[in-house]
Design a protein around this motif. Structure first.
Motif, short mmCIF file in Angstrom:
data_model
loop_
_atom_site.label_atom_id
_atom_site.label_comp_id
_atom_site.label_asym_id
_atom_site.label_seq_id
_atom_site.Cartn_x
_atom_site.Cartn_y
_atom_site.Cartn_z
N GLY A 36 53.79 57.57 84.05
CA GLY A 36 53.74 57.67 82.60
C GLY A 36 52.33 57.78 82.06
N PRO A 37 52.19 57.62 80.75
CA PRO A 37 53.27 57.39 79.78
C PRO A 37 54.07 58.66 79.49
CG PRO A 37 51.18 57.60 78.64
CD PRO A 37 50.86 57.68 80.11
N TYR A 38 55.30 58.46 79.09
CA TYR A 38 56.20 59.56 78.81
C TYR A 38 56.53 59.60 77.32
CZ TYR A 38 56.91 59.62 83.85
OH TYR A 38 56.72 59.68 85.21
N ASN B 27 57.24 52.44 79.01
CA ASN B 27 55.96 52.98 79.47
C ASN B 27 55.06 51.89 80.03
OD1 ASN B 27 56.37 55.72 79.02
ND2 ASN B 27 55.70 55.61 76.89
#
Length: 315
Positions: free
Chosen positions: A168-170, A159
């Motif tokens: 992102g963030p994921y 990220n």
């Protein structure tokens, strides 16, 4: 000259009859064979005790109700009935098949493509091979814990890197939509080093004249890969495909350490369900029953696959 001193007559008298000589030879061969078996007996006993006896014991346990402390009770097919009544079984089977599918889609072509690229490298080839194989020698749990930090939604490496380009963030492991994909990416990185080296070793055996002839005919790199390299590697590809199928069906370490089967059982696999039955619920009979069904499924899969790809080994 007497009878005993005549050379031919003495040889005729002292010569052993043919049936007795043959009997002596057979007796010597039998003694050698028995000696060989005597040397094998300790190995066979140890192998049977630690390999075959647990298999037989688990098969018996699948028809019993036991906690491994009190005497076992014979329950027949009750463990199998309870197994098929459990809704988590279909979830675990579906997740396992999903992992197998993603593994074949991502993890199977990646080593082959990487090996094809590395086969063209002449300078620093040894270093590249070392770097590719390095993840294999890292203990699996250590590698998973490292990637778990990479996947951290707040301060993880992935990220942080993606944030520099505005992505992102994921929630890699926290979302049921991306958790299984995250597991496949790590397992591909951790396990493809051995396959890459096997492919590289097989590529060395491909005659260079084939590539030279194709190049003279004007074939590009992709045509040479498709029409020369892949057909020559077909037996190796078939073997590694079967090995990957068996390995991905038995996936356990990644879902156990990464997510524990979550979130919402989205990474619960068959082997992890067996672990839950045995060591969390104390249902050793159900765990043994599911293990037995899994062995049957793998045996059937291997038999069908080997029959379907039987011609590959002849090419």
């Amino acid at each position: 000259m007497t009878l005993l001193t005549h050379p031919r007559r003495a040889a005729a008298i002292t010569k052993e009859p043919e049936p007795q000589a043959a009997g002596r030879r057979r007796g010597g061969a039998v003694r050698k064979e028995l000696t060989g078996w005597l040397f094998l007996v300790p190995t066979l006993l140890v192998f049977g005790l630690f390999a075959w006896w647990p298999i037989v014991r688990s098969l018996l346990m699948s028809f019993q109700k036991t906690n491994l402390v009190e005497p076992a009770t014979w329950v027949g097919l009750d463990n199998f009935r309870a197994l098929f009544d459990d809704p988590l079984l279909s979830t675990a089977v579906g997740n396992t098949l999903f992992f197998v599918g993603l593994g074949l889609l991502i993890g199977f072509p990646a080593p082959l493509l990487l090996a094809a690229v590395m086969s063209t490298v002449r300078r620093g080839a040894g270093m590249y091979r070392f770097l590719v194989y390095l993840p294999v020698v890292i203990p699996p749990v250590v590698a998973i814990l490292l990637w778990k930090w990479f996947y951290d939604p707040g301060s993880g490496l992935f990220n942080s890197a993606l944030g520099h380009i505005g992505l992102g963030p994921y929630p890699w492991l926290e979302s049921s939509d991306s958790a299984m994909l995250s597991l496949v990416l790590e397992s591909t990185w951790a396990g493809m080093g051995g396959a890459v080296l096997i492919y590289l070793a097989a590529m060395v055996g491909i005659p260079g004249e084939l590539y030279e002839a194709a190049e003279v005919d004007g074939a590009g790199i992709w045509r040479r890969i498709w029409h020369i390299m892949l057909p020559q590697l077909r037996p190796v590809i078939g073997l590694l495909l079967l090995v990957q199928l068996i390995g991905t069906v038995q996936v356990f370490t990644e879902p156990y350490v990464f997510t524990g089967g979550g979130p919402e059982n989205s990474t619960l696999t068959v082997l992890l369900l067996i672990f839950r039955y045995a060591f969390q619920d104390g249902q050793y009979g159900q765990a043994a029953a599911l293990s037995f069904l899994m062995v049957l499924a793998l045996a059937l899969l291997s038999a069908v696959y080997l029959r379907a790809t039987r011609s590959w080994s002849k090419s």
